[in-house]
Design a protein around this motif. Sequence first.
Motif, PDB file in Angstrom:
ATOM      1  N   ASP A 278     -10.749   4.761   2.703  1.00 22.16           N
ATOM      2  CA  ASP A 278     -10.787   3.917   2.319  1.00 22.16           C
ATOM      3  C   ASP A 278     -10.220   2.134   2.379  1.00 22.16           C
ATOM      4  O   ASP A 278     -10.562   1.058   1.602  1.00 22.16           O
ATOM      5  CB  ASP A 278     -11.589   4.176   1.225  1.00 22.16           C
ATOM      6  N   GLU A 279      -8.554   3.098   1.628  1.00 19.48           N
ATOM      7  CA  GLU A 279      -7.742   2.126   0.999  1.00 19.48           C
ATOM      8  C   GLU A 279      -7.429   1.098   3.033  1.00 19.48           C
ATOM      9  O   GLU A 279      -7.213  -0.382   2.309  1.00 19.48           O
ATOM     10  CB  GLU A 279      -6.574   2.365   1.158  1.00 19.48           C
TER      11      GLU A 279
ATOM     12  N   TYR B 225       1.038  -1.265   0.138  1.00 20.80           N
ATOM     13  CA  TYR B 225      -0.041   0.023  -0.381  1.00 20.80           C
ATOM     14  C   TYR B 225       0.829   1.588   0.043  1.00 20.80           C
ATOM     15  O   TYR B 225       2.340   1.476   0.237  1.00 20.80           O
ATOM     16  CB  TYR B 225      -1.171   0.234   1.309  1.00 20.80           C
TER      17      TYR B 225
ATOM     18  N   ILE C 165      -1.993   7.132   1.746  1.00 19.15           N
ATOM     19  CA  ILE C 165      -2.918   6.414   1.660  1.00 19.15           C
ATOM     20  C   ILE C 165      -3.853   6.633   2.764  1.00 19.15           C
ATOM     21  O   ILE C 165      -3.828   6.734   3.732  1.00 19.15           O
ATOM     22  CB  ILE C 165      -2.697   5.414   3.084  1.00 19.15           C
ATOM     23  N   SER C 166      -5.356   6.463   2.253  1.00 19.29           N
ATOM     24  CA  SER C 166      -6.704   6.796   2.090  1.00 19.29           C
ATOM     25  C   SER C 166      -7.446   6.003   3.332  1.00 19.29           C
ATOM     26  O   SER C 166      -7.302   4.874   4.083  1.00 19.29           O
ATOM     27  CB  SER C 166      -7.559   6.926   1.038  1.00 19.29           C
TER      28      SER C 166
ATOM     29  N   GLY D 258      -9.505  -1.449   3.272  1.00 14.95           N
ATOM     30  CA  GLY D 258      -9.684  -2.434   1.924  1.00 14.95           C
ATOM     31  C   GLY D 258      -8.975  -3.867   2.575  1.00 14.95           C
ATOM     32  O   GLY D 258      -8.550  -4.681   2.731  1.00 14.95           O
ATOM     33  N   LEU D 259      -7.797  -3.199   3.737  1.00 14.30           N
ATOM     34  CA  LEU D 259      -6.546  -4.001   4.330  1.00 14.30           C
ATOM     35  C   LEU D 259      -7.354  -4.518   5.512  1.00 14.30           C
ATOM     36  O   LEU D 259      -6.714  -5.639   5.605  1.00 14.30           O
ATOM     37  CB  LEU D 259      -5.824  -2.809   5.139  1.00 14.30           C
TER      38      LEU D 259
END
Length: 324
Positions: free
Chosen positions: A87-88, A77, A84-85, A91-92
């Motif tokens: 939302d990311e 990432y 890194i947002s 997801g992680l």
Amino acid sequence: MELSRSLAPERADFLRRLQNGTCSHGFIVEGPKGSGKREFALWCASALLCQSENKPCGLCRSCRMVQGGHHPDVHFYGEGDKAISVDEVRGLIKETGWIPTDGEKNVFILANAQRMQPPAQNALLKVFEEPPAGEVIFLLTDSRRSLLPTVRSRGQTVRLSPMEPKALEARLKLMFPRGSHEELAAAVTYSRGSLGEAEAFLKRDAVMRRENAKEWLSVALDGDKYRLIGLLTASKHKRDTLLPLLDAFLQLLSDLLLAKSGGKAVLLSAEDLEFYGARATKRVIAAMCDVTVNCRESLESNGNVTAVMTRLATGLWSAANERA
């Protein structure tokens, strides 16, 4: 897979913890740009996922996949330009619940963690503190101070130091076997112990930029104004390629000015110093630096490329012709 010598103490400590079962689930890898943070995290991932008894062997299928950047259980990432947002991070968090595909662990490597905004860091906090079993997270950052105190307190910090000159030169010889002793020595000096900076210094694009910068300076000192304008406004030059080229030109001028002031040049050979030094005074070089900085700022502010480069050529020619 070999690790650079400067990382040997960190490597030894990681292996010791891995062998005695006290390996952390979260690491904050801190070091300046080019210090080998990603390399260290990948080496640790190899150790975690290696299929051999002596970990990491660098030869097994798992080690080769990690080294090649395509192991299904190593997740990256933050390697692009954007931070890194939230939302990311979400997801992680979902991925941390997945069963490893090929090995026994999932490894998450978050580059440029210093760019993460507080909401994204807060979203990461719980999984960084208590990830599911078999998950290991590496936060790579230029400075741990950019991370929230709550994040810093939940991971083991690994600080990477600059490489020793001899170790760095030995590593560069392996990476650039065709590089001359002079080129490698210049890269070592220029990089100040940073493997990444040294590698960038020796790459073909960087070498070509330095050669172009020397050509600019030679033509400017020759006094051929119209040739200089033609050279700097060539259609092949685009904004995104001109900015690093201007940086290379400024580095060249700074190196020459340093040598003229009694310092040791890094980018210029003795032959270069004799050639340029006899034709440009410190006053000329300083004036060239000023006009280049101004034009670079204009270019970065979306100024018209042809107009800015014409102004640069005219400014360099004027500086070169005021040699008194």
